[in-house]
Design a protein around this motif. Structure first.
Motif, short mmCIF file in Angstrom:
data_model
loop_
_atom_site.label_atom_id
_atom_site.label_comp_id
_atom_site.label_asym_id
_atom_site.label_seq_id
_atom_site.Cartn_x
_atom_site.Cartn_y
_atom_site.Cartn_z
N LEU A 42 0.74 -1.12 -0.19
CA LEU A 42 0.06 -0.05 -0.06
C LEU A 42 0.86 1.30 0.02
CD1 LEU A 42 -2.99 -1.09 2.50
CD2 LEU A 42 -3.16 -0.47 0.07
N ARG A 43 1.88 1.34 0.68
CA ARG A 43 2.77 2.21 0.82
C ARG A 43 3.38 2.62 -0.89
NH1 ARG A 43 3.73 0.23 6.31
NH2 ARG A 43 2.76 1.61 7.84
N ASP A 46 1.01 4.21 -2.88
CA ASP A 46 0.55 5.48 -2.49
C ASP A 46 1.94 6.33 -3.00
OD1 ASP A 46 -0.88 7.62 -1.13
OD2 ASP A 46 0.95 7.42 0.42
N GLU A 47 3.01 5.83 -3.02
CA GLU A 47 4.11 6.62 -3.35
C GLU A 47 4.49 6.74 -4.84
OE1 GLU A 47 9.01 7.21 -2.54
OE2 GLU A 47 7.98 5.71 -1.34
N GLU A 124 -2.74 5.14 8.99
CA GLU A 124 -2.24 5.54 7.73
C GLU A 124 -2.25 4.46 6.62
OE1 GLU A 124 2.39 5.66 5.96
OE2 GLU A 124 1.97 4.91 7.78
N ARG A 127 -6.23 4.75 5.50
CA ARG A 127 -6.33 5.77 4.61
C ARG A 127 -5.83 5.36 3.24
NH1 ARG A 127 -6.40 10.16 8.57
NH2 ARG A 127 -8.36 11.45 7.86
N ILE A 128 -4.73 5.10 3.16
CA ILE A 128 -4.13 4.73 1.88
C ILE A 128 -5.24 3.87 1.06
CG2 ILE A 128 -2.28 3.66 0.44
CD1 ILE A 128 -0.33 4.56 2.66
N ARG A 129 -5.41 2.79 1.74
CA ARG A 129 -6.47 1.52 1.18
C ARG A 129 -7.65 2.01 0.70
NH1 ARG A 129 -6.47 -1.47 5.28
NH2 ARG A 129 -5.04 -3.11 4.45
N ARG A 131 -8.43 5.47 0.01
CA ARG A 131 -8.01 6.34 -1.09
C ARG A 131 -7.98 5.76 -2.29
NH1 ARG A 131 -4.42 10.69 2.30
NH2 ARG A 131 -6.13 11.83 3.31
#
Length: 206
Positions: A42-43, A46-47, A124, A127-129, A131
């Motif tokens: 997920l990170r 996101d990046e 954190e 939220r990423i998931r 979004r």
């Protein structure tokens, strides 16, 4: 982009080699933490962008082999949605095979049901998931099956509690829809606590 993705090193057993690499016992497969692997993915999404990151890059960043990754997650969509399943299972356990003494008691249980996950989920990562699922139709469609199943479980719980069909089915679909919508709205906000969103949402239908 591939050169910028650094290993997260989430393997077990513990690291104890001088070079910082994970110790591996010959003949024994690495023990993988699926939640940590999903969080790593997920990170990355996101990046670098969901479409840009490959499963191979996820495996590299997580410090595991590609085959090991595929044993737990068949696709990138599985990586996004998989981390929410334990909370879904916890919520489901509140309802499966049970019933309220009457409709109002069942509604009160569903108000508690709506708050499941507020203390268990990593803010954190959650939220990423959310979004990501809000941005990508593929992910939203993939998650529909999970949400529909939870709506069915709510419907059956309400029916056992004395709510007649088709009202129980309508309420089941409505409850899970507003809960999901509340989580998404929270994820798109800057607020730290999702509870007010969930309480407002469940109040719309119950």
């Amino acid at each position: 982009m591939a050169d910028r993705i650094k290993p997260f090193a989430i393997l077990s057993p513990d690291r104890d080699r001088k070079d910082g690499k994970p110790r591996r016992n010959v003949g024994r497969p690495a023990v993988i933490d699926p939640d940590a692997t999903a969080a790593c993915a997920l990170r990355l999404f996101d990046e670098f962008g969901y479409d840009a990151v490959t499963m191979e890059q996820v495996a590299k960043a997580a410090g595991i082999g590609r085959k090991s990754l595929y044993r737990y997650f068949a696709s990138k969509a599985d990586l996004v949605w998989g981390g929410s399943l334990p909370v879904g299972s916890k919520a489901t356990a509140m309802l499966e095979g049970k019933k309220g003494k009457d409709a109002e008691a069942a509604f009160e249980t569903l108000r508690e049901y709506a708050r499941v996950g507020t203390e268990d989920l990593d803010p954190e990562v959650t939220r990423i998931r959310l979004r990501l699922t809000n941005q990508h139709r593929e992910l939203a469609g993939y998650g529909y099956g999970f949400l529909a199943e939870r709506g069915r479980i709510i419907s059956e719980y309400l029916e056992r509690s004395g709510v007649e069909q088709p009202r129980a089915a309508y309420l089941g679909a409505a409850v899970i829809s507003v809960i999901h919508a509340a989580w998404v709205l929270w994820a798109l906000s800057e607020d730290s606590d999702p509870s007010p969103y969930l309480e407002d949402a469940i109040g719309v239908v119950l």
